[in-house]
Write a protein that holds these residues in place. Structure first.
Motif, mmCIF file in Angstrom:
data_model
loop_
_atom_site.group_PDB
_atom_site.id
_atom_site.type_symbol
_atom_site.label_atom_id
_atom_site.label_comp_id
_atom_site.label_asym_id
_atom_site.label_seq_id
_atom_site.Cartn_x
_atom_site.Cartn_y
_atom_site.Cartn_z
ATOM 1 N N GLU A 1 0.816 -1.220 0.000
ATOM 2 C CA GLU A 1 0.000 0.000 0.000
ATOM 3 C C GLU A 1 0.852 1.274 0.000
ATOM 4 O O GLU A 1 0.363 2.340 -0.319
ATOM 5 N N VAL A 2 2.098 1.153 0.417
ATOM 6 C CA VAL A 2 2.965 2.329 0.496
ATOM 7 C C VAL A 2 3.895 2.341 -0.720
ATOM 8 O O VAL A 2 3.753 3.168 -1.615
ATOM 9 N N GLY A 3 4.841 1.424 -0.757
ATOM 10 C CA GLY A 3 5.765 1.359 -1.891
ATOM 11 C C GLY A 3 6.636 2.607 -1.980
ATOM 12 O O GLY A 3 6.596 3.481 -1.101
ATOM 13 N N GLY A 4 7.414 2.685 -3.054
ATOM 14 C CA GLY A 4 8.272 3.844 -3.248
ATOM 15 C C GLY A 4 7.452 5.114 -3.432
ATOM 16 O O GLY A 4 7.826 6.196 -2.983
ATOM 17 N N LYS A 5 6.298 4.964 -4.102
ATOM 18 C CA LYS A 5 5.459 6.141 -4.352
ATOM 19 C C LYS A 5 4.927 6.734 -3.049
ATOM 20 O O LYS A 5 4.917 7.953 -2.868
ATOM 21 N N GLY A 6 4.470 5.846 -2.175
ATOM 22 C CA GLY A 6 3.954 6.319 -0.887
ATOM 23 C C GLY A 6 5.059 6.968 -0.069
ATOM 24 O O GLY A 6 4.848 7.988 0.587
ATOM 25 N N GLN A 7 6.253 6.382 -0.123
ATOM 26 C CA GLN A 7 7.370 6.958 0.633
ATOM 27 C C GLN A 7 7.712 8.350 0.116
ATOM 28 O O GLN A 7 8.027 9.241 0.892
ATOM 29 N N LYS A 8 7.623 8.532 -1.196
ATOM 30 C CA LYS A 8 7.881 9.873 -1.744
ATOM 31 C C LYS A 8 6.815 10.855 -1.266
ATOM 32 O O LYS A 8 7.109 12.015 -0.976
ATOM 33 N N LYS A 9 5.571 10.372 -1.189
ATOM 34 C CA LYS A 9 4.507 11.248 -0.677
ATOM 35 C C LYS A 9 4.803 11.639 0.771
ATOM 36 O O LYS A 9 4.577 12.782 1.173
ATOM 37 N N LEU A 10 5.288 10.674 1.547
ATOM 38 C CA LEU A 10 5.622 10.996 2.940
ATOM 39 C C LEU A 10 6.755 12.019 2.996
ATOM 40 O O LEU A 10 6.692 12.992 3.738
ATOM 41 N N LEU A 11 7.785 11.787 2.185
ATOM 42 C CA LEU A 11 8.933 12.699 2.202
ATOM 43 C C LEU A 11 8.551 14.104 1.734
ATOM 44 O O LEU A 11 9.143 15.091 2.159
ATOM 45 N N ASN A 12 7.552 14.184 0.871
ATOM 46 C CA ASN A 12 7.072 15.494 0.418
ATOM 47 C C ASN A 12 5.960 16.039 1.309
ATOM 48 O O ASN A 12 5.457 17.133 1.084
ATOM 49 N N GLY A 13 5.534 15.245 2.297
ATOM 50 C CA GLY A 13 4.381 15.603 3.125
ATOM 51 C C GLY A 13 4.713 16.656 4.163
ATOM 52 O O GLY A 13 5.854 16.781 4.608
ATOM 53 N N ARG A 14 3.676 17.410 4.524
ATOM 54 C CA ARG A 14 3.843 18.495 5.504
ATOM 55 C C ARG A 14 2.778 18.346 6.571
ATOM 56 O O ARG A 14 1.583 18.446 6.284
ATOM 57 N N VAL A 15 3.209 18.086 7.800
ATOM 58 C CA VAL A 15 2.266 17.905 8.906
ATOM 59 C C VAL A 15 2.602 18.901 10.017
ATOM 60 O O VAL A 15 3.760 19.024 10.412
ATOM 61 N N LEU A 16 1.569 19.590 10.480
ATOM 62 C CA LEU A 16 1.726 20.527 11.600
ATOM 63 C C LEU A 16 1.190 19.875 12.866
ATOM 64 O O LEU A 16 0.063 19.373 12.882
ATOM 65 N N ILE A 17 2.019 19.879 13.906
ATOM 66 C CA ILE A 17 1.615 19.304 15.189
ATOM 67 C C ILE A 17 1.489 20.456 16.179
ATOM 68 O O ILE A 17 2.479 21.127 16.486
ATOM 69 N N ILE B 1 -1.538 27.188 9.630
ATOM 70 C CA ILE B 1 -1.966 25.902 9.065
ATOM 71 C C ILE B 1 -1.911 25.886 7.537
ATOM 72 O O ILE B 1 -1.874 24.801 6.932
ATOM 73 N N LYS B 2 -1.890 27.060 6.934
ATOM 74 C CA LYS B 2 -2.020 27.177 5.482
ATOM 75 C C LYS B 2 -1.012 26.333 4.709
ATOM 76 O O LYS B 2 -1.347 25.734 3.685
ATOM 77 N N ASP B 3 0.219 26.274 5.211
ATOM 78 C CA ASP B 3 1.284 25.595 4.471
ATOM 79 C C ASP B 3 1.334 24.083 4.711
ATOM 80 O O ASP B 3 2.264 23.427 4.244
ATOM 81 N N TYR B 4 0.399 23.537 5.461
ATOM 82 C CA TYR B 4 0.485 22.111 5.805
ATOM 83 C C TYR B 4 -0.624 21.296 5.147
ATOM 84 O O TYR B 4 -1.696 21.803 4.838
ATOM 85 N N ASP B 5 -0.304 20.002 4.947
ATOM 86 C CA ASP B 5 -1.272 19.087 4.333
ATOM 87 C C ASP B 5 -2.237 18.514 5.365
ATOM 88 O O ASP B 5 -3.362 18.143 5.041
#
Lengths: 69, 84, 268
Positions: free
Chosen positions: C19-35, C118-122
């Protein structure tokens, strides 16, 4: 009357409003509890008058504030 | 497997320098860059990689076309990328 | 973007998942999360997201690390006591995974700054401990169209729900207005087991990972409750309220509002 309250089947004597059920179930701070009946959220203003029907599925939702501090 | 000529691979990857699970990970990432139906050639070691990598590829819906020994303890695997 | 050999090894357990694969990992690496809140919930959430390779993490918190935090806020250590929480958390994240870029806000999230924050986060994780902040985050996310994970913990109980724009109810559908200050205990006043923060904060991280990878089904339309003493998880279905003041048919809240924080939450 049988109700499913927080997932548990229970029998109650006679008709009950939401307010009365909150009292019978000894729910703490009932004024801040959200109630859902058959997956629909009930307006707080209707608690006094909304009569529960046999078989109703009732859930109580509680404020939970912790996390950071 | 019938001994017919296969088209040349669209891409190659060498996983002889890495160990499980990076072996399969490298193959997966190489397949990501291909379109379904394209062919990847994988150079892999005898033993655990030869036993597991083709099976894992089949489990993910890819088609193993050919596995041949290179004579130096390594193998060559041709795999066709399956539908996503 | 292609992976380095080190990244392939670091993220091998992610990439190997179909379900993740290389594509999912790239999405994670490009992902932006605000905590928001680098405490009980934010600590495990931030650590799991950093470990998973979520490339950009934002941290917002006004507090400094206190000795009483360490019972549950595992991103901070004894030597961090006295440091701003966002700085202590940033150091832990950088040590865990140098791939991650960390942006910090040492300060309170307010009606004034929340929208631009929050604007800059996914995806946003609400790891706050008080109702004014929880309502503020909810309203801002609904108004700005941002998905977020709400959670709360107290004593041996926890709950969470995910909001995704135009899918299911928001936090205000469940609770139309915050309770008056000090009417409902927070975990500062009532206590909580550290592992509770770990369970619920980890579930929030899981929701963020699923959202970024675009896999599975988010926890929208259900409040997941966890009772540690009876060891019961329950999913309570909840529907959008047409009368919700922020996401309902005729919204009356069109910009974030600051509520007064309960007095005991103002001081560390």
């Amino acid at each position: 009357m049988e109700l499913i309250v927080s997932g548990v089947k229970k029998n109650y004597d006679g008709a009950l409003t939401v307010t009365q059920l909150l009292a019978v179930e000894k729910v703490a701070t009932p004024e801040y509890v959200t109630v859902s009946i058959n997956e629909e959220l009930v307006d707080q203003a209707a608690f006094e008058t909304h009569l529960l029907a046999d078989g109703d599925q009732v859930e109580f939702l509680y404020f939970m504030g912790g996390g950071r501090g | 497997m019938p001994n017919k000529t296969l088209p040349p691979p669209d891409s190659t990857v060498d996983i002889t320098e890495v160990v499980c699970p990076v072996t399969f990970v490298k193959v997966k990432v190489a397949l990501d860059d291909l379109e379904p139906g394209q062919i990847l050639s994988v150079r892999l070691n005898d033993g655990e990689p030869v036993e597991n990598v083709p099976r894992s590829l089949k489990d993910e819906g890819h088609r193993v076309l050919k596995l041949s020994a290179n004579g130096d303890g390594t193998y060559n695997l041709l795999v066709e990328k399956g539908q996503e | 973007m292609s992976f380095t050999d080190e990244q392939l090894e670091r993220y091998s357990r992610n990439i190997i998942l179909k379900e993740v694969g290389g594509k999912g990992q790239k999405k994670l690496l490009n992902g932006r999360v605000l905590i928001i809140g680098a405490g009980g919930l934010g600590a495990p959430a931030a650590m799991y997201l950093a470990a998973a390779g979520v490339g950009h993490l934002g941290l917002a918190d006004a507090d400094r690390v206190d000795l009483s935090n360490l019972q549950r806020q595992i991103i901070h250590t004894t030597s961090d006591v006295g440091l701003p929480k966002v700085e202590s958390a940033r150091l832990t994240i950088k040590a865990l995974n140098p791939d991650v870029t960390v942006q910090t806000l040492e300060g309170l999230v307010t009606a004034e700054n929340v929208s631009s924050l929050i604007k800059d986060y996914d995806f946003i994780i609400d790891g706050t401990d008080n109702f004014p902040a929880k309502f503020l985050i909810n309203d801002a996310c609904v108004i700005e169209g941002k998905p977020f994970s709400h959670a709360g913990i107290i004593r041996f109980q926890g709950q969470l729900i995910t909001y995704i724009p135009h899918q299911g109810p928001c936090y205000r559908c469940l609770f139309p207005a915050p309770p008056p200050p000090d009417a409902v205990p927070t975990c500062r006043q009532a206590g909580v087991i550290g592992a509770m923060a770990g369970v619920i904060g980890s579930l929030q991280a899981m929701e963020a990972v699923k959202y970024l990878c675009g896999i599975g089904k988010p926890l929208t339309g259900s409040l997941l409750t966890y009772d540690a003493l009876s060891m019961e998880f329950r999913k309570i279905k909840v529907t959008k309220r047409a009368t919700c003041p922020v996401c309902g048919d005729n919204p009356t809240i069109v910009q974030p509002i600051d509520y007064e924080a309960p007095s005991c939450d103002l001081k560390p």
